[in-house]
Design a protein around this motif. Sequence first.
Motif: not given
Length: 346
Positions: A211-222
């Motif tokens: 199970q992988l949990t996304r932790e990088d929100l940089t792309s969301f901001g872009k």
Amino acid sequence: MPHSYGGQADGRRGFPAGLRSLAGALLAAAAAVLSTLIIATPAAAAVPSCKVGAYVTDLYEVDPVRRTVDADLWLWSLCPRKDLAALQRLEFINATKVSLTEPSSEKVGNEYWTQVKVSGTFRQNFDLTNFPFDKQVVRIRIEESALDESRFVYRADVKNTEYNPRIHLDDFKITKFRIGVVSAPYRTNFGDPRLKQGGSSRYSQLVIEFQLTREDLTSFGKYVLPVYVAFLVAMISFLIWSKDDEVAMITRLGILGTALFTIMLNLRTVDEALGTLLNVTLVEEIHFISLVYVLIGVANTTYIMRLLTDPMGRPAARRINNRIFAIATGLYLIANIVAISLTVSF
């Protein structure tokens, strides 16, 4: 008289004692027969099995567009007989491509221990609906390719199966890991004459799951920054007034048109980047909400232009404009908060 009574009493006591003796003899005989039957009946033969485990050395190239992930791993089996050779009949059910080294095997005690190195690309069912607060499940499915469950099954080596703690993924962290065995059903017997003709079949399948949990929100901001800039520009358009009403309204429509174009162009970019043309993610919901806000601005400006054609309609135009501005902006902010909150709490 007393002697006669006593004689009858002795006879009645003797009769039950005889019944008890007879019952005991019958029970002993029944027990002996049952014991013979149990001994004579052969125990059901256990299905041959091997313990199979894995060590995942690397997990990389998590690609939501292609819906694949690459992995390197060691597989091993522990079999009671050499001829079972569990690693000689592997089928990687969800592999796009896979390569294996030559298996190495040795006898350890009364068992045969075999290892093989595997590298491959594996198809996944990624769901990006909750992007960027999504959790993805990565599975590697390995199945017995020749012997159905009546002739061979896997046993998962749960205690020894692990993954490399130094695995680093760009956007995710590993939050769960497990291995298990499932029964894979098929609506055919693959023509096997040993199985019921016209029937189905089942094969043992080993499943390695992350199970992988996304932790990088940089792309969301872009992805959302251009949309929120477009929203701010559209919001400012509600506040534009001038002595020359026609110039003010044309300026408003120009600003709103630019905002509309920005949102649509950015939405296309998001669809291509995430590969979500058939899904609606949080990012796309924000785009749609912003699109509605801009269209309300266009409709409001068009209506205000009609009111301003009448010199007496200016006060009403300003009042309606301010009211629509307050309601539309308030609903926009609420819709964004609700959408993000629901996604985070999912």
